[in-house]
Scaffold this active site. Structure first.
Site, PDB file in Angstrom:
ATOM      1  N   HIS A 122       0.796  -1.410   0.150  1.00 39.46           N
ATOM      2  CA  HIS A 122       0.042  -0.210  -0.124  1.00 39.46           C
ATOM      3  C   HIS A 122       0.323   1.108  -0.027  1.00 39.46           C
ATOM      4  CE1 HIS A 122      -3.364  -2.368   2.068  1.00 39.46           C
ATOM      5  NE2 HIS A 122      -2.850  -2.888   0.450  1.00 39.46           N
ATOM      6  N   CYS A 151       3.657  22.104  -4.330  1.00 38.64           N
ATOM      7  CA  CYS A 151       4.933  22.105  -4.359  1.00 38.64           C
ATOM      8  C   CYS A 151       5.254  23.222  -4.748  1.00 38.64           C
ATOM      9  CB  CYS A 151       4.859  21.017  -5.818  1.00 38.64           C
ATOM     10  SG  CYS A 151       6.048  20.989  -6.483  1.00 38.64           S
ATOM     11  N   ASN A 214      -1.561 -13.074  15.939  1.00 32.47           N
ATOM     12  CA  ASN A 214      -2.385 -12.028  15.292  1.00 32.47           C
ATOM     13  C   ASN A 214      -3.447 -11.942  16.848  1.00 32.47           C
ATOM     14  OD1 ASN A 214      -3.332  -9.890  13.116  1.00 32.47           O
ATOM     15  ND2 ASN A 214      -5.716 -10.529  13.661  1.00 32.47           N
TER      16      ASN A 214
HETATM   17  P1  NAD Z   1      -6.439  -3.759  10.481  1.00 33.11           P
HETATM   18  O1  NAD Z   1      -6.828  -2.530  11.628  1.00 33.11           O
HETATM   19  O2  NAD Z   1      -8.035  -3.823   9.757  1.00 33.11           O
HETATM   20  O3  NAD Z   1      -6.215  -5.489  11.620  1.00 33.11           O
HETATM   21  C1  NAD Z   1      -5.434  -4.991  12.297  1.00 33.11           C
HETATM   22  C2  NAD Z   1      -5.003  -6.469  13.128  1.00 33.11           C
HETATM   23  O4  NAD Z   1      -4.430  -6.790  14.000  1.00 33.11           O
HETATM   24  C3  NAD Z   1      -6.542  -6.857  13.554  1.00 33.11           C
HETATM   25  O5  NAD Z   1      -6.608  -8.463  13.604  1.00 33.11           O
HETATM   26  C4  NAD Z   1      -5.965  -6.659  15.551  1.00 33.11           C
HETATM   27  O6  NAD Z   1      -6.572  -7.914  15.850  1.00 33.11           O
HETATM   28  C5  NAD Z   1      -4.463  -7.618  14.914  1.00 33.11           C
HETATM   29  N1  NAD Z   1      -3.517  -6.888  16.191  1.00 33.11           N
HETATM   30  C6  NAD Z   1      -3.276  -4.996  16.406  1.00 33.11           C
HETATM   31  N2  NAD Z   1      -2.581  -5.232  17.457  1.00 33.11           N
HETATM   32  C7  NAD Z   1      -1.559  -6.107  17.172  1.00 33.11           C
HETATM   33  C8  NAD Z   1      -0.319  -6.383  18.071  1.00 33.11           C
HETATM   34  N3  NAD Z   1      -0.248  -6.263  18.845  1.00 33.11           N
HETATM   35  N4  NAD Z   1      -0.221  -8.329  17.793  1.00 33.11           N
HETATM   36  C9  NAD Z   1      -1.248  -8.794  16.994  1.00 33.11           C
HETATM   37  N5  NAD Z   1      -1.880  -8.412  16.526  1.00 33.11           N
HETATM   38  C10 NAD Z   1      -2.327  -7.338  16.969  1.00 33.11           C
HETATM   39  O7  NAD Z   1      -5.114  -3.653   9.335  1.00 33.11           O
HETATM   40  P2  NAD Z   1      -5.021  -4.450   7.993  1.00 33.11           P
HETATM   41  O8  NAD Z   1      -5.072  -5.734   8.316  1.00 33.11           O
HETATM   42  O9  NAD Z   1      -3.363  -3.815   7.960  1.00 33.11           O
HETATM   43  O10 NAD Z   1      -5.816  -3.515   7.788  1.00 33.11           O
HETATM   44  C11 NAD Z   1      -5.744  -1.960   7.294  1.00 33.11           C
HETATM   45  C12 NAD Z   1      -5.073  -1.361   6.285  1.00 33.11           C
HETATM   46  O11 NAD Z   1      -5.210  -0.150   6.545  1.00 33.11           O
HETATM   47  C13 NAD Z   1      -3.943  -1.576   6.011  1.00 33.11           C
HETATM   48  O12 NAD Z   1      -4.231  -1.598   4.143  1.00 33.11           O
HETATM   49  C14 NAD Z   1      -2.880  -0.328   5.684  1.00 33.11           C
HETATM   50  O13 NAD Z   1      -2.373  -0.206   4.854  1.00 33.11           O
HETATM   51  C15 NAD Z   1      -3.516   0.405   6.370  1.00 33.11           C
HETATM   52  N6  NAD Z   1      -3.241   1.331   7.934  1.00 33.11           N
HETATM   53  C16 NAD Z   1      -2.257   1.111   7.945  1.00 33.11           C
HETATM   54  C17 NAD Z   1      -0.916   1.289   9.240  1.00 33.11           C
HETATM   55  C18 NAD Z   1       0.047   1.761   9.286  1.00 33.11           C
HETATM   56  O14 NAD Z   1       0.847   2.119   8.952  1.00 33.11           O
HETATM   57  N7  NAD Z   1       0.741   1.430  10.708  1.00 33.11           N
HETATM   58  C19 NAD Z   1      -1.968   1.577  10.387  1.00 33.11           C
HETATM   59  C20 NAD Z   1      -3.818   1.846  10.102  1.00 33.11           C
HETATM   60  C21 NAD Z   1      -3.631   1.373   9.247  1.00 33.11           C
END
Ligand code: NAD
Length: 246
Positions: A122, A151, A214
């Site tokens: 992403h 820009c 997870n």
């Molecule tokens: P999601 O938020 O849909 O799901 C997160 C999952 O991680 C949940 O199932 C939760 O139970 C689990 N989780 C949370 N903390 C945890 C931990 N410490 N250890 C183990 N499991 C844990 O996330 P997704 O599936 O990545 O989808 C969200 C979308 O949003 C992605 O496409 C991403 O690009 C974007 N996003 C990115 C960020 C980032 O870059 N850090 C942050 C938020 C959202």
């Protein structure tokens, strides 16, 4: 806690030589970056629009200022540091055990931890381009801009992040499918597996060991040999990597 699961994970890692990690926002919650779907994730907070609406191409085009308000406050955490999960994956790569990290995250923390082969499905907050002239801008430029980042040519700067309604990069898809297809072990962690097409790429796995780490059960049943329902930094932090100290 989780002694049996961690011992089993250690055993799997010890006998693997081509591990691929597939992760999402949950990998970075222990670095204090909120995910989307946990109980305290961004989807549970109240906004005029849902995060899914805001982080979409249409919204970016029509409501650019509001997009940036949300994006800068809720998705750009420039002070965040890699946690034990990012660090252990980098160690596994250095030890020749792990061939790729595939991430849905846009925060750049795997690279900050030292991982080299990282496929960012992403995109990344760290790359930003002018929509008019293509000039590059770093994350702090975007974060610190008042309102919409512009820009020097006057064009709007857009993050190299795949918004909803936008397509994934074809090369990143190819690299992802190839890495998963030849891995002997696939570790899936910190992802709800609800965002497609990303969540579908794990179906290319043909190897021996499938592991899920997870906190909550992902939306898809993937037939894992081992499931650890615990914080991924805590779990991976306890894994010993040969030649990397304790
Ligand atoms: P999601 O938020 O849909 O799901 C997160 C999952 O991680 C949940 O199932 C939760 O139970 C689990 N989780 C949370 N903390 C945890 C931990 N410490 N250890 C183990 N499991 C844990 O996330 P997704 O599936 O990545 O989808 C969200 C979308 O949003 C992605 O496409 C991403 O690009 C974007 N996003 C990115 C960020 C980032 O870059 N850090 C942050 C938020 C959202």
């Amino acid at each position: 806690m989780y002694e049996k699961e961690i011992a089993k994970l250690q055993e799997i890692i010890d006998e693997s030589s081509d591990i691929v990690f597939f992760g999402g926002a949950g990998v970075s919650t222990e670095s204090n970056i909120p995910d989307f779907r946990s109980a305290d994730g961004l989807y549970r907070q109240q906004y005029r629009y849902s995060p899914e609406q805001i982080v979409s191409h249409t919204f970016f085009v029509r409501n650019t200022e509001e997009f940036y308000e949300f994006y800068k406050n809720k998705m750009m955490f420039l002070e965040a540091k890699p946690n034990a999960a990012h660090q252990k994956l980098a160690e596994l790569e250095r030890a020749g055990k792990l061939s790729a990290v595939i991430t849905q995250n846009i925060d750049g923390l795997h690279q900050a931890a030292g991982s080299r082969t990282v496929y960012e499905l992403h995109g990344s907050i760290h790359r930003n381009y002018c929509q008019e002239c293509g000039a590059f801008y770093d994350a702090s430029y975007v974060k610190e801009a008042a309102g919409i980042p512009k820009c020097s040519c006057g064009g709007v700067v857009k993050p190299d992040v795949v918004l909803y309604e936008e397509g994934l990069d074809a090369t990143v898809i190819q690299d992802t499918v190839r890495a998963i297809g030849r891995a002997d072990t696939l570790i899936i962690g910190g992802t709800s597996l609800v965002v497609y097409p990303a969540a579908g790429f794990i179906d290319y796995f043909r190897g021996r060991h499938l592991v899920v780490i997870n906190k909550e059960a992902p939306a898809r049943e993937v037939g894992a040999e081992l499931t650890v329902a615990a914080p991924i930094g805590e779990v991976l932090g306890r894994i010993h990597v040969p030649g990397q100290g304790l």
